[in-house]
Scaffold this motif. Structure first.
Motif, PDB file in Angstrom:
ATOM      1  N   GLU A  89      50.987  40.146  43.825  1.00 57.18           N
ATOM      2  CA  GLU A  89      51.371  40.544  45.175  1.00 57.18           C
ATOM      3  C   GLU A  89      50.161  40.519  46.108  1.00 57.18           C
ATOM      4  O   GLU A  89      50.249  40.067  47.256  1.00 57.18           O
ATOM      5  N   ASP A  90      49.046  40.989  45.576  1.00 61.44           N
ATOM      6  CA  ASP A  90      47.808  40.970  46.348  1.00 61.44           C
ATOM      7  C   ASP A  90      47.459  39.531  46.754  1.00 61.44           C
ATOM      8  O   ASP A  90      47.086  39.262  47.909  1.00 61.44           O
ATOM      9  N   LEU A  91      47.633  38.620  45.807  1.00 62.12           N
ATOM     10  CA  LEU A  91      47.413  37.193  46.078  1.00 62.12           C
ATOM     11  C   LEU A  91      48.362  36.681  47.154  1.00 62.12           C
ATOM     12  O   LEU A  91      47.965  35.947  48.062  1.00 62.12           O
TER      13      LEU A  91
ATOM     14  N   LEU B  20      49.376  34.674  52.597  1.00 63.09           N
ATOM     15  CA  LEU B  20      50.010  34.834  53.911  1.00 63.09           C
ATOM     16  C   LEU B  20      48.957  35.032  55.006  1.00 63.09           C
ATOM     17  O   LEU B  20      49.061  34.471  56.101  1.00 63.09           O
ATOM     18  N   ASP B  21      47.942  35.826  54.689  1.00 64.47           N
ATOM     19  CA  ASP B  21      46.814  35.972  55.630  1.00 64.47           C
ATOM     20  C   ASP B  21      46.200  34.621  55.954  1.00 64.47           C
ATOM     21  O   ASP B  21      45.991  34.265  57.113  1.00 64.47           O
TER      22      ASP B  21
ATOM     23  N   GLU C 291      42.255  23.550  47.355  1.00 63.41           N
ATOM     24  CA  GLU C 291      40.791  23.625  47.503  1.00 63.41           C
ATOM     25  C   GLU C 291      40.408  24.949  48.140  1.00 63.41           C
ATOM     26  O   GLU C 291      39.432  25.582  47.784  1.00 63.41           O
ATOM     27  N   ARG C 292      41.194  25.329  49.104  1.00 70.14           N
ATOM     28  CA  ARG C 292      40.947  26.590  49.787  1.00 70.14           C
ATOM     29  C   ARG C 292      41.350  27.784  48.932  1.00 70.14           C
ATOM     30  O   ARG C 292      40.683  28.813  48.902  1.00 70.14           O
ATOM     31  N   PHE C 293      42.464  27.615  48.224  1.00 71.57           N
ATOM     32  CA  PHE C 293      43.090  28.789  47.656  1.00 71.57           C
ATOM     33  C   PHE C 293      42.724  29.054  46.205  1.00 71.57           C
ATOM     34  O   PHE C 293      42.763  30.210  45.750  1.00 71.57           O
ATOM     35  N   LEU C 294      42.354  28.008  45.455  1.00 71.05           N
ATOM     36  CA  LEU C 294      42.054  28.215  44.034  1.00 71.05           C
ATOM     37  C   LEU C 294      40.972  29.277  43.799  1.00 71.05           C
ATOM     38  O   LEU C 294      41.118  30.118  42.896  1.00 71.05           O
ATOM     39  N   PRO C 295      39.875  29.286  44.590  1.00 68.51           N
ATOM     40  CA  PRO C 295      38.869  30.330  44.364  1.00 68.51           C
ATOM     41  C   PRO C 295      39.450  31.741  44.469  1.00 68.51           C
ATOM     42  O   PRO C 295      39.043  32.653  43.732  1.00 68.51           O
ATOM     43  N   LYS C 296      40.413  31.931  45.359  1.00 66.67           N
ATOM     44  CA  LYS C 296      41.032  33.246  45.493  1.00 66.67           C
ATOM     45  C   LYS C 296      41.846  33.606  44.247  1.00 66.67           C
ATOM     46  O   LYS C 296      41.915  34.769  43.833  1.00 66.67           O
ATOM     47  N   VAL C 297      42.486  32.609  43.667  1.00 65.60           N
ATOM     48  CA  VAL C 297      43.258  32.854  42.450  1.00 65.60           C
ATOM     49  C   VAL C 297      42.305  33.172  41.300  1.00 65.60           C
ATOM     50  O   VAL C 297      42.525  34.107  40.527  1.00 65.60           O
TER      51      VAL C 297
END
Lengths: 509, 509
Positions: A214-216, A221-222, A316-322
């Motif tokens: 959920e945090d992800l 969404l942000d 590319e943008r999102f994988l580091p967040k995961v």
């Protein structure tokens, strides 16, 4: 026009708009009740809630079909109107005529039979026994044919029902597009099945804590630019979005073993909400501040889900967040791995809501062909399971073992929603056409996505789609936005090239 | 009556009930929109939400005051009616007459001025400057006097306004009771202030984790018997409850340094929700399935809050649960300690919503006397701050330093709610009368509470209050439930003996 006549016309229009705004506001009030029922309401609240929603429907129906509304429409159509006002009148006229032509008794009967159909469908699905649902389905088909006949006895009833969800593209366009998808996607899916390409489909295997998911989801969404001052994220058994340009909410669902599904559902619903939030605020309450119908709405959700959410650039943008959140699971995963996992074409999936971007349309086409034939009287209800299974075998190369995983899988028919399904595919097709146009206008869109800069895309969509509300009909809107008529060319090129590359298909690259 | 006439009467009644149910359902729909706005809605949703609520109000007003409704009421009153039907007609007649007698323009103006008044009041409060709010308050007083005059030009306008919230007890009763409370509570509070008793008021000092507080609140709701299938708990800046007998929700608020306040607010709102849930489900949609007005509603919340939640017996059951969650804070606390903390009479509290059970009524009385005199034209708006402060000095022995903590503290006047405040005290007084009656009927009620067995109390309240809906007028309901007319005797005996014992007051035990 004399100035006196102009004043009078202006007063007629302003009184008309008051009525329209009241109708819209009652509709949105009903929407809040629906959202609450799905997301917040304790189960025991159902009996009262059904009555509340039905009271709103009845009052809305009375206002929409009232003599005053009919007279106002006649008056306005007889006079001169600006283009914008003419659009408003066109949209209200269509709603008024449809509502006024169907007897209230029939509307209520359909509503009652559908209410009762839901648990019957549920039980039939649980017991994997289509014969339990068949009499109800038969009754609903009859009632909806009757409904269509009241609206226009001289036209194909399926066409009439389809226009409830997509009034301007025409069922012939839908039929043509879906037929073409079938012709071109069936061999493509076959080629994929035969491919030896080894995709990193196990990238997201394992259990993923749902709170972290959920945090992800909130983070995605942000990143995409969801406006929390005008929205919220909750969970619901069947993800949906709802609201208006001041308050457009998103729901999703989390399951430990499907983190990617939850993310994609979130991005999909974000697409819907973003459309809603892009509608002009100053036009709230009239068709100029209302979203175009299902095809355009679905194009917005699919655009964000498929063209953004399933793209290499996005990951590319999102994988580091995961990775940050699930270091023990994904530390070694590359952008290519995630891209492959997010675009896997499933071998043996029978369930529409779990389908990949490609086979998804086979699920739609099967149901479209069957519901069309049912409504046209070309297919008997009792034959549905066999026809269903045959079509799955023919289009997807897999045959359901059970009705639960076959023709009973989706709830829509039990709601009496015939004609709705095609808009899922029409929307995906339109998404690709729109995205191709956006790619032409926005320089290096992939780089921008990879940088998390979604403003240009938001701006493009707002400028070309969202801000127009129902100002234009669907076909006009598409022409204005893309410079072309509605076409499946872009979609077919896109899937061929994308899956040709992914699955190393010589014939498709 | 001939059987034909009976059929006709029955049809008239059934059509009338359809209208009434529609009205009720629209009202409840508005309630859901209100709940959502307080609890869930993103802030940016306000403009659309206001219009949605206003559309529901307008439609409701039109249905309530329609010619068809007026004719149905006339017809039904001219015929013979069972007692139950006569009750329904009585209640709808009252609403209809009030709504029909006030011009829609005035209703809309009041609604507009109140909407604008809220931010003005807020600013005035923040800047501690009554003069900023004075012109708006003056306008609201004027408008509400005009409103009352439309309803009945021959009666005291305050009386007419008061009846909006409590239609059957009469403003003379309210005045008599509040005067008696003032006369008897002022010396009691003085005696408490002079007492040397050393209460364990520091029992809940410190910081209490709010998640754990919420867990506790859910546990207390479980213990008290809240039906989660028909309710939910959320947080809101100003705790409230709302809903119907199928779905009655509770809100509360948590703050690290006020665990007791949060608990008591939860129990208070539980009392409201329990009343709502006790209304007969089969009568949902008509006055027979609707709660009696503010006095009775407040009696239910205050009964659970004060007579259960602030009792020794309750804490015998509940203290172990608190200790379990906050072992480092309350390990040494005894039931007596908690009882003393929960019943402390504050020395210098100026704020109504933070008041204890005893001084609470002084806050009510001050505002009641002032709003009454404003509406009657016996007091000028500009004199409000000084009169307010003088009364606080006289009744409570403390004088506000600022208007923010004085006459600007509560939001109600900015809503145009004059006549509402007295029902807070009337409800507390009724709570004591009802609880005394329940104590007579239920053997060893304290033991049962201490064991966590709340069924007998629920049963008693349902049997004597809840199940009747609006079947009886407030005064009839009280007589039926307690065998006596409404009286403050029980309340005064109760507070004298309770606080006499707690504060060791020789004159009061």
């Amino acid at each position: 026009m004399s100035s006196e006549a102009a004043d009078e016309a202006s007063e007629t229009y302003s009184e008309f708009i008051d009525r329209v705004e009241r109708l819209t506001n009652l509709g949105h009030a009903g929407g809040v009740l629906g959202w609450d029922q799905e997301v917040m309401m304790p189960e025991g609240g159902t009996p009262a809630r059904s009555k509340q929603r039905s009271a709103i429907s009845t009052v809305t129906h009375e206002l929409l079909t009232s003599d005053e509304m009919a007279a106002a429409l006649d008056d306005l159509e007889a006079g001169e109107l600006s283009d914008e006002r003419a659009s408003v009148v066109r949209e209200v006229r269509r709603q008024h005529d449809r509502a006024a032509s169907v007897p209230q008794d029939l509307v209520e009967e359909i509503s009652e039979v559908s209410s009762e159909a839901m648990p019957v469908w549920q039980e039939a699905k649980e017991e994997d026994d289509f014969s339990k649902f068949a009499p109800t389905l038969e009754r609903l088909v009859e009632l909806k044919r009757e409904y269509a006949e009241h609206i226009d006895p001289d036209r194909d009833p399926y066409e009439v029902l389809f226009e409830e969800y997509e009034p301007y593209l025409g069922v012939d366009t839908a039929e043509r597009v879906l037929e073409r998808l079938r012709e071109e996607l069936v061999p493509l899916v076959e080629a994929v099945r035969e491919s030896d390409a080894d995709l990193a489909t196990d990238t997201f295997e394992g259990e993923f804590d749902t709170d972290t998911q959920e945090d992800l989801a909130r983070d995605v969404l942000d990143t995409l630019g969801y406006d929390w001052d005008h929205g919220r994220l909750d969970t619901a058994p069947h993800p949906f979005s709802s609201g208006n340009q001041f308050d457009a909410r998103v729901t999703t669902r989390f399951s430990p073993d499907e983190p990617l599904g939850a993310l994609m559902a979130t991005v999909h619903e974000f697409g819907h909400a973003t459309y809603t939030l892009g509608l002009p605020r100053e036009e709230y309450g009239t068709p100029l501040g209302k979203s175009r119908d299902m095809t355009v709405h679905e194009s917005q959700s699919r655009l964000w889900e498929n063209h953004v959410g399933r793209s290499r650039a996005f990951w590319e943008r999102f994988l580091p967040k995961v990775k940050e959140r699930f270091p023990e699971k994904l530390s070694d995963a590359s952008v290519d791995d995630v891209y492959e996992a997010a675009n896997e074409v499933y071998e043996d999936n029978l369930i529409r809501v779990e389908a990949d971007e490609l086979t998804y349309h086979m699920h739609i086409i099967v149901r479209f062909e069957i519901e069309r034939d049912l409504i046209r009287g070309d297919l008997d209800v009792e034959d549905v399971p066999e026809v269903w299974n045959d079509k799955y075998e023919e289009y997807l190369g897999i045959r359901p073992d059970s009705d639960a995983e076959g023709c009973l899988q989706d709830i829509h028919w039990s709601h009496g929603d015939f004609g709705y399904f095609p808009t899922y595919s029409l929307g995906s097709v339109l998404a690709t056409q729109l995205y191709a146009s956006a790619e032409e206008d926005i320089e290096n869109i992939d780089e921008k996505v990879a940088e998390g800069d979604f403003d240009p895309l938001h701006d493009w969509l707002t400028e070309n789609v969202h801000r127009h509300g129902c100002r234009y009909t669907t076909d006009e809107l598409i022409r204005q936005a893309t410079g072309e008529d509605y076409t499946a060319d872009y979609f077919l090129d896109y899937v061929k090239s994308k899956y040709g590359e992914l699955y190393e298909l010589d014939d498709y690259q």
